[in-house]
Write a protein that holds these residues in place. Structure first.
Motif, PDB file in Angstrom:
ATOM      1  N   THR A  54       0.821  -1.232   0.000  1.00 26.16           N
ATOM      2  CA  THR A  54       0.000   0.000   0.000  1.00 26.16           C
ATOM      3  C   THR A  54       0.848   1.272   0.000  1.00 26.16           C
ATOM      4  O   THR A  54       1.426   1.603  -1.009  1.00 26.16           O
ATOM      5  CB  THR A  54      -1.051  -0.006   1.144  1.00 26.16           C
ATOM      6  N   ARG A  55       0.965   1.973   1.148  1.00 23.56           N
ATOM      7  CA  ARG A  55       1.727   3.231   1.157  1.00 23.56           C
ATOM      8  C   ARG A  55       3.134   3.053   1.757  1.00 23.56           C
ATOM      9  O   ARG A  55       3.832   4.031   2.010  1.00 23.56           O
ATOM     10  CB  ARG A  55       0.958   4.300   1.932  1.00 23.56           C
ATOM     11  N   PHE A  56       3.536   1.843   2.042  1.00 22.31           N
ATOM     12  CA  PHE A  56       4.827   1.505   2.641  1.00 22.31           C
ATOM     13  C   PHE A  56       4.959   1.957   4.099  1.00 22.31           C
ATOM     14  O   PHE A  56       5.414   1.161   4.926  1.00 22.31           O
ATOM     15  CB  PHE A  56       6.024   2.015   1.814  1.00 22.31           C
ATOM     16  N   ASP A  57       4.570   3.189   4.428  1.00 19.47           N
ATOM     17  CA  ASP A  57       4.602   3.571   5.857  1.00 19.47           C
ATOM     18  C   ASP A  57       3.409   2.955   6.591  1.00 19.47           C
ATOM     19  O   ASP A  57       3.443   2.763   7.806  1.00 19.47           O
ATOM     20  CB  ASP A  57       4.655   5.097   6.046  1.00 19.47           C
ATOM     21  N   ASN A  58       2.365   2.649   5.829  1.00 21.61           N
ATOM     22  CA  ASN A  58       1.219   1.872   6.313  1.00 21.61           C
ATOM     23  C   ASN A  58       1.085   0.684   5.374  1.00 21.61           C
ATOM     24  O   ASN A  58       1.054   0.873   4.161  1.00 21.61           O
ATOM     25  CB  ASN A  58      -0.076   2.682   6.248  1.00 21.61           C
ATOM     26  N   MET A  59       1.023  -0.520   5.931  1.00 22.86           N
ATOM     27  CA  MET A  59       0.827  -1.711   5.106  1.00 22.86           C
ATOM     28  C   MET A  59      -0.369  -2.480   5.655  1.00 22.86           C
ATOM     29  O   MET A  59      -0.732  -2.314   6.817  1.00 22.86           O
ATOM     30  CB  MET A  59       2.082  -2.588   5.138  1.00 22.86           C
ATOM     31  N   VAL A  60      -0.958  -3.292   4.793  1.00 20.34           N
ATOM     32  CA  VAL A  60      -2.140  -4.058   5.195  1.00 20.34           C
ATOM     33  C   VAL A  60      -1.841  -5.537   4.988  1.00 20.34           C
ATOM     34  O   VAL A  60      -1.350  -5.932   3.928  1.00 20.34           O
ATOM     35  CB  VAL A  60      -3.366  -3.643   4.349  1.00 20.34           C
ATOM     36  N   ALA A  61      -2.131  -6.339   6.025  1.00 24.98           N
ATOM     37  CA  ALA A  61      -1.897  -7.781   5.903  1.00 24.98           C
ATOM     38  C   ALA A  61      -3.178  -8.545   6.205  1.00 24.98           C
ATOM     39  O   ALA A  61      -4.001  -8.103   7.014  1.00 24.98           O
ATOM     40  CB  ALA A  61      -0.788  -8.209   6.860  1.00 24.98           C
ATOM     41  N   VAL A  62      -3.338  -9.675   5.515  1.00 24.56           N
ATOM     42  CA  VAL A  62      -4.423 -10.612   5.826  1.00 24.56           C
ATOM     43  C   VAL A  62      -3.769 -11.725   6.626  1.00 24.56           C
ATOM     44  O   VAL A  62      -2.899 -12.442   6.116  1.00 24.56           O
ATOM     45  CB  VAL A  62      -5.078 -11.153   4.537  1.00 24.56           C
ATOM     46  N   THR A  63      -4.123 -11.819   7.913  1.00 21.42           N
ATOM     47  CA  THR A  63      -3.313 -12.598   8.853  1.00 21.42           C
ATOM     48  C   THR A  63      -4.044 -13.757   9.515  1.00 21.42           C
ATOM     49  O   THR A  63      -3.625 -14.204  10.592  1.00 21.42           O
ATOM     50  CB  THR A  63      -2.751 -11.655   9.941  1.00 21.42           C
ATOM     51  N   ASN A  64      -5.110 -14.278   8.895  1.00 16.47           N
ATOM     52  CA  ASN A  64      -5.760 -15.470   9.473  1.00 16.47           C
ATOM     53  C   ASN A  64      -4.707 -16.550   9.694  1.00 16.47           C
ATOM     54  O   ASN A  64      -3.916 -16.845   8.791  1.00 16.47           O
ATOM     55  CB  ASN A  64      -6.837 -16.014   8.526  1.00 16.47           C
ATOM     56  N   GLY A  65      -4.689 -17.124  10.890  1.00 11.63           N
ATOM     57  CA  GLY A  65      -3.694 -18.149  11.214  1.00 11.63           C
ATOM     58  C   GLY A  65      -2.555 -17.596  12.061  1.00 11.63           C
ATOM     59  O   GLY A  65      -1.804 -18.358  12.675  1.00 11.63           O
ATOM     60  N   LEU A  66      -2.382 -16.278  12.089  1.00 12.45           N
ATOM     61  CA  LEU A  66      -1.354 -15.677  12.952  1.00 12.45           C
ATOM     62  C   LEU A  66      -2.030 -15.223  14.252  1.00 12.45           C
ATOM     63  O   LEU A  66      -3.076 -14.566  14.219  1.00 12.45           O
ATOM     64  CB  LEU A  66      -0.695 -14.457  12.297  1.00 12.45           C
ATOM     65  N   ASP A  67      -1.434 -15.571  15.397  1.00 14.36           N
ATOM     66  CA  ASP A  67      -2.001 -15.117  16.664  1.00 14.36           C
ATOM     67  C   ASP A  67      -1.256 -13.874  17.157  1.00 14.36           C
ATOM     68  O   ASP A  67      -0.351 -13.364  16.483  1.00 14.36           O
ATOM     69  CB  ASP A  67      -2.014 -16.265  17.695  1.00 14.36           C
ATOM     70  N   LEU A  68      -1.606 -13.399  18.339  1.00 14.87           N
ATOM     71  CA  LEU A  68      -0.985 -12.155  18.826  1.00 14.87           C
ATOM     72  C   LEU A  68       0.487 -12.363  19.166  1.00 14.87           C
ATOM     73  O   LEU A  68       1.299 -11.434  19.038  1.00 14.87           O
ATOM     74  CB  LEU A  68      -1.768 -11.606  20.035  1.00 14.87           C
ATOM     75  N   GLU A  69       0.876 -13.586  19.543  1.00 12.33           N
ATOM     76  CA  GLU A  69       2.302 -13.856  19.797  1.00 12.33           C
ATOM     77  C   GLU A  69       3.100 -13.714  18.501  1.00 12.33           C
ATOM     78  O   GLU A  69       4.223 -13.190  18.502  1.00 12.33           O
ATOM     79  CB  GLU A  69       2.503 -15.266  20.373  1.00 12.33           C
ATOM     80  N   ASP A  70       2.541 -14.192  17.390  1.00 12.96           N
ATOM     81  CA  ASP A  70       3.219 -14.031  16.094  1.00 12.96           C
ATOM     82  C   ASP A  70       3.405 -12.540  15.790  1.00 12.96           C
ATOM     83  O   ASP A  70       4.468 -12.117  15.328  1.00 12.96           O
ATOM     84  CB  ASP A  70       2.397 -14.666  14.961  1.00 12.96           C
ATOM     85  N   HIS A  71       2.378 -11.755  16.047  1.00  8.95           N
ATOM     86  CA  HIS A  71       2.451 -10.315  15.783  1.00  8.95           C
ATOM     87  C   HIS A  71       3.531  -9.663  16.655  1.00  8.95           C
ATOM     88  O   HIS A  71       4.292  -8.816  16.187  1.00  8.95           O
ATOM     89  CB  HIS A  71       1.096  -9.647  16.051  1.00  8.95           C
ATOM     90  N   ALA A  72       3.597 -10.081  17.927  1.00  4.28           N
ATOM     91  CA  ALA A  72       4.597  -9.508  18.839  1.00  4.28           C
ATOM     92  C   ALA A  72       6.009  -9.888  18.397  1.00  4.28           C
ATOM     93  O   ALA A  72       6.949  -9.087  18.502  1.00  4.28           O
ATOM     94  CB  ALA A  72       4.325  -9.990  20.268  1.00  4.28           C
ATOM     95  N   LEU A  73       6.151 -11.109  17.893  1.00  7.24           N
ATOM     96  CA  LEU A  73       7.479 -11.548  17.418  1.00  7.24           C
ATOM     97  C   LEU A  73       7.913 -10.721  16.204  1.00  7.24           C
ATOM     98  O   LEU A  73       9.096 -10.350  16.085  1.00  7.24           O
ATOM     99  CB  LEU A  73       7.423 -13.045  17.067  1.00  7.24           C
ATOM    100  N   LEU A  74       6.969 -10.415  15.317  1.00 13.89           N
ATOM    101  CA  LEU A  74       7.289  -9.566  14.158  1.00 13.89           C
ATOM    102  C   LEU A  74       7.781  -8.198  14.648  1.00 13.89           C
ATOM    103  O   LEU A  74       8.794  -7.680  14.166  1.00 13.89           O
ATOM    104  CB  LEU A  74       6.045  -9.413  13.268  1.00 13.89           C
TER     105      LEU A  74
END
Ligand SMILES: Nc1nc2c(ncn2[C@@H]2O[C@H](COP(=O)(O)OP(=O)(O)OP(=O)(O)O)[C@@H](O)[C@H]2O)c(=O)[nH]1
Length: 253
Positions: A54-74
């Motif tokens: 998208t705008r690089f400073d803001n990106m959009v992901a479709v994350t079904n299958g990723l939990d909040l721990e995965d997000h924190a690790l990213l």
């Protein structure tokens, strides 16, 4: 019924960083942005999600299958390796547009994109494992019919770019306002659209609309799945059927 999990990725306080202590070299910013996108795409893609720049400073992901721990690790991994940090908002829903709106609101409530005290916030909720279903995601993969013959091999490269971008601009607006869907340009003449439950008639209507409005002819393959990868892969196969049979809309589920 679809249940799309959308993550808004926003670089923390990026605007000020790009000009502190003085404006940074543009090529360095472009390199940082594309490497960061590549890393996020790989991290999310390895877990069967999709990320759009998208705008690089803001990106959009479709994350079904990723939990909040995965997000924190990213967030941790990016924070360790880049001079910038990420805030993430996660939301789910039958409408991808509404899910992204909810994810955006969570990040906005945590603080401004240019608030130096907002760092690495992680807000929201995910689709629990037990509730995941094979039709959670619907993805439509559009491309321009014979882009090579009509544009790439015929016009100069910039005029081809204008035609393709016009098709994208018309489709993204139409799919957002008429069909509650999120469209993303992914390179070449390809547009990936994250949709709620739509049927053949809606896709035919969208293709007709773009043809009438900007004279760009599209075809589309549509798939469903538990993850963005599953749905997107089915969509790619359906698009191959369009190419082989000369049809404009193919649904594969
Ligand atoms: N991101 C992405 N890009 C693709 C994909 N398939 C093709 N492309 C891009 O699209 C460009 C044109 O390829 P095609 O769409 O196969 O070619 P075309 O001339 O439009 O021919 P038809 O699609 O058969 O009508 C390629 O150069 C790639 O950049 C895909 O699955 N994903």
């Amino acid at each position: 019924m679809t249940n799309t999990q959308v993550t808004l990725v926003q670089i923390d306080n990026y605007g000020p960083w790009t000009v502190t202590p003085e404006p940074r070299r543009e090529a360095d910013l472009q390199t940082l942005q594309s490497r960061l996108y590549a890393d996020i795409s790989q991290f999310v893609g390895n877990r069967d999600g999709y990320t759009f720049f998208t705008r690089f400073d803001n990106m959009v992901a479709v994350t079904n299958g990723l939990d909040l721990e995965d997000h924190a690790l990213l967030q941790e991994s990016v924070g360790n390796r880049y001079p910038v940090t990420l805030s993430l908002g996660v939301a789910t829903g039958t409408s991808p547009v509404q899910a992204l709106a909810d994810a955006t609101e969570l990040v906005q409530e945590a603080g401004s994109a240019q608030d130096k005290n907002r760092r690495e916030c992680l807000e929201g909720r995910v689709v629990e494992d037990a509730h995941q279903a094979d039709d959670d995601i619907q993805i439509a993969h559009f491309d321009v019919v014979d882009a090579t013959g009509n544009y790439t091999d015929e016009l100069n490269a910039f005029d081809t770019f204008i035609e393709i971008e016009q098709g994208y601009a018309e489709l993204m607006r139409h799919m957002r306002y008429a069909h509650d869907s999120l469209s993303f340009f992914v390179g070449g003449d390809n547009i990936i659209v994250v949709c709620p439950d739509l049927g053949e008639a809606e896709y035919e209507e969208a293709i007709h609309h773009v043809q009438e409005a900007v004279d760009v002819e599209l075809q589309v393959g549509v798939g469903r799945g538990k993850s963005a990868h599953d749905a997107g892969f089915a969509a790619k196969h359906a698009l191959e059927t369009c190419r082989a049979d000369g049809t404009r809309v193919e649904l594969e589920w």
